[in-house]
Design an enzyme around this catalytic site. Structure first.
Site, PDB file in Angstrom:
ATOM      1  N   LEU A 266      -1.586 -10.074   1.923  1.00  0.00           N
ATOM      2  CA  LEU A 266      -0.591 -10.487   2.910  1.00  0.00           C
ATOM      3  C   LEU A 266      -1.046 -11.716   3.683  1.00  0.00           C
ATOM      4  O   LEU A 266      -0.278 -12.671   3.866  1.00  0.00           O
ATOM      5  CB  LEU A 266      -0.297  -9.326   3.869  1.00  0.00           C
ATOM      6  CG  LEU A 266       0.727  -9.610   4.968  1.00  0.00           C
ATOM      7  CD1 LEU A 266       2.059 -10.056   4.394  1.00  0.00           C
ATOM      8  CD2 LEU A 266       0.895  -8.365   5.843  1.00  0.00           C
TER       9      LEU A 266
ATOM     10  N   TYR B  64      -7.213   8.031   4.541  1.00  0.00           N
ATOM     11  CA  TYR B  64      -6.606   6.722   4.755  1.00  0.00           C
ATOM     12  C   TYR B  64      -5.329   6.850   5.587  1.00  0.00           C
ATOM     13  O   TYR B  64      -5.141   6.151   6.583  1.00  0.00           O
ATOM     14  CB  TYR B  64      -6.298   6.073   3.401  1.00  0.00           C
ATOM     15  CG  TYR B  64      -5.439   4.839   3.480  1.00  0.00           C
ATOM     16  CD1 TYR B  64      -5.911   3.656   4.039  1.00  0.00           C
ATOM     17  CD2 TYR B  64      -4.129   4.854   2.986  1.00  0.00           C
ATOM     18  CE1 TYR B  64      -5.111   2.522   4.114  1.00  0.00           C
ATOM     19  CE2 TYR B  64      -3.325   3.727   3.050  1.00  0.00           C
ATOM     20  CZ  TYR B  64      -3.818   2.560   3.617  1.00  0.00           C
ATOM     21  OH  TYR B  64      -3.031   1.446   3.696  1.00  0.00           O
TER      22      TYR B  64
END
Length: 287
Positions: free
Chosen positions: A13, A127
């Site tokens: 990103l 996570y």
């Protein structure tokens, strides 16, 4: 000129934001990564933030080794949770705007329909737990921040499913790909454009938003599309996730409802296959 601090700038990103940055001359982008803005070191975060004095923060950095996080939960929590709490506090104290990127892994995957921002998170992996904790800390310490949950990110930069599939389809005659995990991919360039559109826009409405490309597919279908666009001949077989056990549990269904970001910011999700064609054209051109 407003300073925009981008963390995790060498990731998928962040790299796409770098590509688009030239189109936004009203911003002075400061791109940082683990070497100069390590999110596992609180004192360095504080020192560097105060030195940069950003007006806007885009946090693209995260501990994304989903399986490794199961046995490295302390580091994952430092980067995905505690660092976000610090960034949010610093942003709030200085009046900076904060955009934080989160994940579909905050959901357990048991929903029969696309997840909205109002649905109750219930992460099944370390996570996911640490990313949810980061979201909560972000909004608690900096209520004016924007959180964007995304999923299945890929790009011409870094490592991702599309690149892995293209390589394996070249190396092997057949592949087994999971066909009972459903969601929608996200081309990082599209997400980067979404973020910069919001930053350059006339209004700022804080809260949690969902963004991925449009479509509802399995990883198997995604692989089939990559095969078709890449003109590969590898035979792809659909397999259940139980045949490919991983340390971290993945959500079986994690499609994100994008209605809110469309309503608030007028942002339309681009069809996943259209974006996949664009990304692969760039990738294959460079090879």
């Amino acid at each position: 000129m407003k300073k925009v601090l981008v963390t995790g700038a060498n990731g998928q990103l962040g790299s796409e934001i770098k590509v688009l940055a030239a189109h936004y001359p009203q911003f002075d982008f400061i791109f940082t990564d683990i070497e100069d803005f390590p999110l596992d070191q609180e004192e360095v975060i504080i020192s560097n933030f105060k030195q940069i004095e950003p007006a806007i923060v885009i946090n693209c950095a995260a501990y994304t080794a989903v399986d490794k996080a199961e046995t490295d939960s302390i580091t994952a929590d430092k980067i995905n949770h505690l660092a976000i709490a610090t960034l949010a506090s610093l942003s709030s104290d200085s009046g900076a705007k904060l955009v934080h990127i989160s994940t579909d892994y905050v959901f357990d995957g048991s929903s029969p329909i696309a997840y909205t921002e109002e649905d109750q998170p219930n992460p099944k992996s370390v996570y996911g737990v640490t990313k949810l904790a980061g979201e909560i800390a972000c909004l608690k310490n900096c209520p004016q921040s924007i959180i964007i949950r995304t999923a299945w990110v890929y790009s011409e930069f870094g490592n991702n499913f599309v690149k892995t599939m293209l390589r394996l389809m070249t190396e092997r005659e057949s592949l087994g790909v999971v066909n009972d995990q459903v969601g929608s991919p996200t081309y990082a360039a599209d997400l980067a454009q979404v973020i910069l559109t919001i930053l350059a826009g006339p209004h700022w409405e804080s809260g949690v938003y969902h963004y991925s490309n449009a479509g509802e597919i399995s990883w198997f279908q995604f692989a089939q599309d990559i095969k078709e666009i890449g003109h590969k001949t590898c035979d792809i077989k659909g397999i259940p996730a139980s045949s490919y056990p991983t340390p971290a549990e993945r959500p079986a269904y994690s499609l994100l409802d994008k209605s809110k970001i469309k309503k608030v910011y007028g942002i339309e999700a681009i069809d996943y296959k259209e974006s996949l064609r664009i990304m692969m054209a760039k990738l294959l051109k460079d090879q």
